[in-house]
Design a protein around this motif. Structure first.
Motif, PDB file in Angstrom:
ATOM      1  N   ASP A 259       0.894  -1.446  -0.109  1.00  0.00           N
ATOM      2  CA  ASP A 259      -0.271  -0.492   0.299  1.00  0.00           C
ATOM      3  C   ASP A 259       0.812   1.113   0.003  1.00  0.00           C
ATOM      4  OD1 ASP A 259      -2.487   1.338   2.116  1.00  0.00           O
ATOM      5  OD2 ASP A 259      -2.136   1.710   0.537  1.00  0.00           O
ATOM      6  N   ILE A 260       0.803   1.736  -1.212  1.00  0.00           N
ATOM      7  CA  ILE A 260       1.800   4.015  -1.439  1.00  0.00           C
ATOM      8  C   ILE A 260       0.504   4.702  -0.844  1.00  0.00           C
ATOM      9  CG2 ILE A 260       2.970   2.648  -2.297  1.00  0.00           C
ATOM     10  CD1 ILE A 260       2.073   3.739  -4.654  1.00  0.00           C
ATOM     11  N   GLY A 261      -0.662   4.645  -0.472  1.00  0.00           N
ATOM     12  CA  GLY A 261      -1.747   5.680   0.302  1.00  0.00           C
ATOM     13  C   GLY A 261      -2.368   6.295  -1.128  1.00  0.00           C
ATOM     14  N   LEU A 262      -2.609   5.343  -1.770  1.00  0.00           N
ATOM     15  CA  LEU A 262      -3.635   5.848  -3.105  1.00  0.00           C
ATOM     16  C   LEU A 262      -4.780   6.072  -2.747  1.00  0.00           C
ATOM     17  CD1 LEU A 262      -1.524   4.059  -5.901  1.00  0.00           C
ATOM     18  CD2 LEU A 262      -1.304   6.581  -5.299  1.00  0.00           C
ATOM     19  N   ASP A 263      -5.607   6.141  -2.938  1.00  0.00           N
ATOM     20  CA  ASP A 263      -7.551   6.223  -2.950  1.00  0.00           C
ATOM     21  C   ASP A 263      -8.293   4.984  -3.095  1.00  0.00           C
ATOM     22  OD1 ASP A 263      -6.977   6.119  -5.124  1.00  0.00           O
ATOM     23  OD2 ASP A 263      -8.627   8.336  -5.853  1.00  0.00           O
ATOM     24  N   ALA A 264      -9.160   4.678  -3.006  1.00  0.00           N
ATOM     25  CA  ALA A 264      -9.935   3.128  -2.964  1.00  0.00           C
ATOM     26  C   ALA A 264      -9.631   2.525  -4.569  1.00  0.00           C
ATOM     27  CB  ALA A 264     -11.048   3.119  -2.485  1.00  0.00           C
ATOM     28  N   VAL A 265      -9.996   1.390  -4.230  1.00  0.00           N
ATOM     29  CA  VAL A 265      -9.230   0.449  -5.331  1.00  0.00           C
ATOM     30  C   VAL A 265     -10.055   0.332  -6.206  1.00  0.00           C
ATOM     31  CG1 VAL A 265      -8.343  -1.303  -5.947  1.00  0.00           C
ATOM     32  CG2 VAL A 265      -6.709  -0.581  -4.261  1.00  0.00           C
ATOM     33  N   GLY A 266     -10.872   0.855  -7.642  1.00  0.00           N
ATOM     34  CA  GLY A 266     -11.207   0.164  -8.373  1.00  0.00           C
ATOM     35  C   GLY A 266     -11.130  -0.090 -10.231  1.00  0.00           C
ATOM     36  N   GLY A 267     -11.457  -0.696 -10.610  1.00  0.00           N
ATOM     37  CA  GLY A 267     -11.604  -0.872 -11.763  1.00  0.00           C
ATOM     38  C   GLY A 267     -12.482  -1.358 -12.959  1.00  0.00           C
ATOM     39  N   GLU A 268     -12.245  -2.077 -13.411  1.00  0.00           N
ATOM     40  CA  GLU A 268     -13.120  -3.013 -14.198  1.00  0.00           C
ATOM     41  C   GLU A 268     -13.254  -4.796 -14.272  1.00  0.00           C
ATOM     42  OE1 GLU A 268     -14.147  -3.533 -19.579  1.00  0.00           O
ATOM     43  OE2 GLU A 268     -11.825  -3.199 -18.587  1.00  0.00           O
ATOM     44  N   ILE A 269     -12.252  -5.093 -13.973  1.00  0.00           N
ATOM     45  CA  ILE A 269     -12.339  -6.831 -13.299  1.00  0.00           C
ATOM     46  C   ILE A 269     -12.225  -7.151 -12.100  1.00  0.00           C
ATOM     47  CG2 ILE A 269     -10.961  -8.767 -14.364  1.00  0.00           C
ATOM     48  CD1 ILE A 269     -12.013  -7.353 -16.373  1.00  0.00           C
ATOM     49  N   ALA A 270     -13.125  -7.560 -11.628  1.00  0.00           N
ATOM     50  CA  ALA A 270     -12.164  -8.047 -10.080  1.00  0.00           C
ATOM     51  C   ALA A 270     -11.965  -9.711 -10.067  1.00  0.00           C
ATOM     52  CB  ALA A 270     -13.239  -7.809  -9.205  1.00  0.00           C
ATOM     53  N   LEU A 271     -11.127  -9.796  -9.132  1.00  0.00           N
ATOM     54  CA  LEU A 271     -10.858 -11.434  -8.627  1.00  0.00           C
ATOM     55  C   LEU A 271     -12.078 -11.891  -8.079  1.00  0.00           C
ATOM     56  CD1 LEU A 271      -7.345 -11.251  -7.287  1.00  0.00           C
ATOM     57  CD2 LEU A 271      -7.444 -11.774  -9.997  1.00  0.00           C
ATOM     58  N   THR A 272     -12.065 -13.327  -7.923  1.00  0.00           N
ATOM     59  CA  THR A 272     -13.707 -13.883  -7.443  1.00  0.00           C
ATOM     60  C   THR A 272     -12.536 -13.742  -5.579  1.00  0.00           C
ATOM     61  OG1 THR A 272     -12.461 -15.503  -7.485  1.00  0.00           O
ATOM     62  CG2 THR A 272     -14.000 -15.448  -9.661  1.00  0.00           C
ATOM     63  N   GLY A 273     -14.151 -14.277  -5.373  1.00  0.00           N
ATOM     64  CA  GLY A 273     -14.452 -13.384  -4.020  1.00  0.00           C
ATOM     65  C   GLY A 273     -14.985 -15.057  -3.091  1.00  0.00           C
ATOM     66  N   VAL A 274     -14.489 -14.541  -1.452  1.00  0.00           N
ATOM     67  CA  VAL A 274     -15.451 -15.477  -0.506  1.00  0.00           C
ATOM     68  C   VAL A 274     -17.019 -15.656  -1.012  1.00  0.00           C
ATOM     69  CG1 VAL A 274     -15.958 -15.820   1.796  1.00  0.00           C
ATOM     70  CG2 VAL A 274     -13.588 -14.849   1.059  1.00  0.00           C
ATOM     71  N   PRO A 275     -17.800 -16.210  -1.240  1.00  0.00           N
ATOM     72  CA  PRO A 275     -18.993 -16.304  -2.144  1.00  0.00           C
ATOM     73  C   PRO A 275     -20.325 -15.661  -1.170  1.00  0.00           C
ATOM     74  CG  PRO A 275     -18.722 -18.677  -1.213  1.00  0.00           C
ATOM     75  CD  PRO A 275     -17.506 -17.686  -1.469  1.00  0.00           C
ATOM     76  N   ALA A 276     -21.289 -14.783  -1.404  1.00  0.00           N
ATOM     77  CA  ALA A 276     -21.832 -14.495  -0.829  1.00  0.00           C
ATOM     78  C   ALA A 276     -22.939 -15.761  -0.006  1.00  0.00           C
ATOM     79  CB  ALA A 276     -22.845 -13.617  -1.375  1.00  0.00           C
TER      80      ALA A 276
END
Length: 504
Positions: A212-229
């Motif tokens: 982490d170098i102190g940039l603002d919240a991450v956002g983008g077009e493609i996400a990695l899959t995550g723990v399911p809902a």
């Protein structure tokens, strides 16, 4: 700054180079000078070196290779910080610094040491305890020149890349041209980049350390899959959780379909039926209890079964066969317009039959491995694996998204870097790499279980994109939970414990 391992990045954004530059630009526009970001990045690299190689003490020989851009600026700053700690630093510049902040860092370095010419880089690297690649980072779009490629032959005991090994495409994880300076350890910032997890990226990067170098919240077009809902069942009737139908092949070919059916049941489908030729009923009955059986002689028999609207999810392919009967079953299933998973033999049938291809609909989920994908979309597969002469190179992500749009349905392209793409352009990546690697999944039948998990989730009401994303994550998590010695039959049995541990 804090370090995060790739294993903790479930659901994180997977950034393109453009998205990363935009995040840096926002920070600069908000009042954080680029030079400060460069200092933070360099301090993070030094902290990562301390954590990875604590044996490197004052007096250790460090070779830093700097390019003219921002990545080179990080290298100048790292060199200065390491030299201030008593390391013996030799710095070699491929070209003079040209990025404004890199020029400032080069000036600061000159107050401590020399900027060596490139002609001495190979000898310095060969005698170093650590070689730091700060040549191009995420900015490379052309093959490495011969003067850089020669460094591949140097057998340094430790190699660190800042952001990305030089020669690797940040968008695709493919090597541009033929040369890449492979790393043992790669330190990157803010969020993982696509090239870190796709294709050759993990093998070329070694271990990945995110800082982490102190940039603002991450956002983008493609996400990695995550723990399911939430996947928990509430009180209610079994039909409230769907009824999946898995079609099986002839006598002696039922194992794959049985594993898929069991996976569908384990993930929570209310009911699962396996349909097979009458001659195979006895074989399947001997191996199944909670899964129901129905004879399915041909497409007319399937049509009769599908008169029951409660059969809301279909799976065809594992052990199905590729004859005329099976082709007609696939056609009948597609004509029903229900949630449908097509895997294995069903994909072969679709690839070879324009009529079946034309019958695909938005409720379909296709789950090919690379060989099956090559039969479905030969031109895209060729672009994905052919020679690369410039960047950004055509990636698995590009190929899956184009295929999904072309075929009009969701597509899951299997691999350690599984890509899930919807026809509307949405995409996710399930990265079973680095700390999340699950090499035990390279076993016969594992893909059949994945298809079964997805079919069970679709029976429970999830659309193809969400079901595929969740299934891919659970599939690799179940394999990691079991560990070495895994065979495909073990995977469904890992699901209850995994879901319990996740609070689902």
């Amino acid at each position: 700054m804090d370090a995060r391992s790739v294993g903790s990045l479930d659901g994180a954004w997977l950034l393109s180079a453009t998205e990363m530059r935009a995040a840096e630009a926002r920070a600069i526009a908000a009042g954080t000078p680029g030079a400060v970001l460069m200092e933070r990045a360099a301090a993070s690299v030094v902290a990562a070196i301390d954590a990875q190689w604590p044996e490197l003490q004052p007096g250790a020989r460090i070779c830093v290779l700097c390019g003219p851009g921002g990545n080179g600026g990080d290298g100048y700053a790292v060199a200065r910080m390491l030299a201030a700690r008593g390391m013996r630093v030799a710095l070699h510049a491929l070209a003079p610094a040209s990025h404004p902040d890199a020029v400032g860092q080069a000036t600061l370095w000159r107050e401590m040491g020399e900027i060596g010419g490139w002609d001495g880089a190979t000898n310095s690297a060969a005698s170093a305890d650590l070689v730091i690649d700060a040549l191009f980072g995420i900015g490379l779009s052309r093959p490495l020149g011969a003067e850089i490629a020669a460094l591949r032959e140097v057998r340094a005991p430790r190699r660190l890349a800042i952001d990305l090994p030089s020669g690797l495409c940040s968008e695709s994880g493919r090597v541009i041209g033929e040369a890449c300076l492979d790393a043992d350890f790669t330190v990157t910032f803010h969020a993982p980049k696509r090239g870190h997890v796709l294709a050759e990226g993990p093998a070329r990067c070694g271990r990945l350390d995110l800082r982490d170098i102190g940039l603002d919240a991450v956002g983008g077009e493609i996400a990695l899959t995550g723990v399911p809902a939430d996947l928990a069942k509430r009180a209610g009737h079994k039909y409230g959780y769907g009824h999946a139908l898995v079609l099986s092949g002839e006598v002696g070919r039922g194992g794959a379909a049985r594993m898929a059916a069991r996976a569908a049941l384990r993930i929570g489908a209310g009911l699962v039926t396996l349909g097979c030729p009458a001659a195979a009923l006895q074989e399947n009955a001997a191996r199944l209890d909670a899964i129901m059986l129905r004879p399915v002689r041909d497409e007319e028999a399937l049509a009769g079964l599908l008169e029951d609207a409660r059969l809301n999810a279909l799976l065809l392919g594992p052990g199905l066969g590729t004859g005329a009967r099976e082709r007609d079953l696939v056609a009948q299933a597609l004509s029903a317009g229900r949630a449908t998973v097509l895997d294995a033999d069903a994909l072969t049938l679709v690839a070879n039959d324009d009529g079946l291809r034309g019958a695909l609909h938005p409720g379909c989920l296709l789950t090919p491995h690379e060989g099956e994908f090559a039969r479905l979309c030969t031109d895209l597969a060729d672009r994905m694996t052919g020679p690369t002469t410039s960047g950004p190179a055509f990636s698995r992500l590009d190929a899956a998204r184009e295929a999904a749009a072309r075929l009009g349905c969701t597509l899951l392209l299997k691999g350690p870097d599984t890509v899930i793409a919807a026809p509307d352009g949405r995409a996710r990546v399930n990265a079973s790499v680095y700390d999340r690697a699950a090499p035990w999944l390279a076993t016969a039948g594992a893909g059949d279980v994945l298809a079964g998990i997805a079919a069970g989730l679709m029976a429970r009401g999830r659309d193809g994109f969400d079901a595929a994303s969740t299934a891919a994550w659970l599939h690799s998590a179940a394999a990691r939970r079991f560990g070495p010695g895994l065979i495909a039959e073990d995977l469904p049995e890992q699901l209850p414990g995994l879901l319990r541990e996740l609070g689902l």
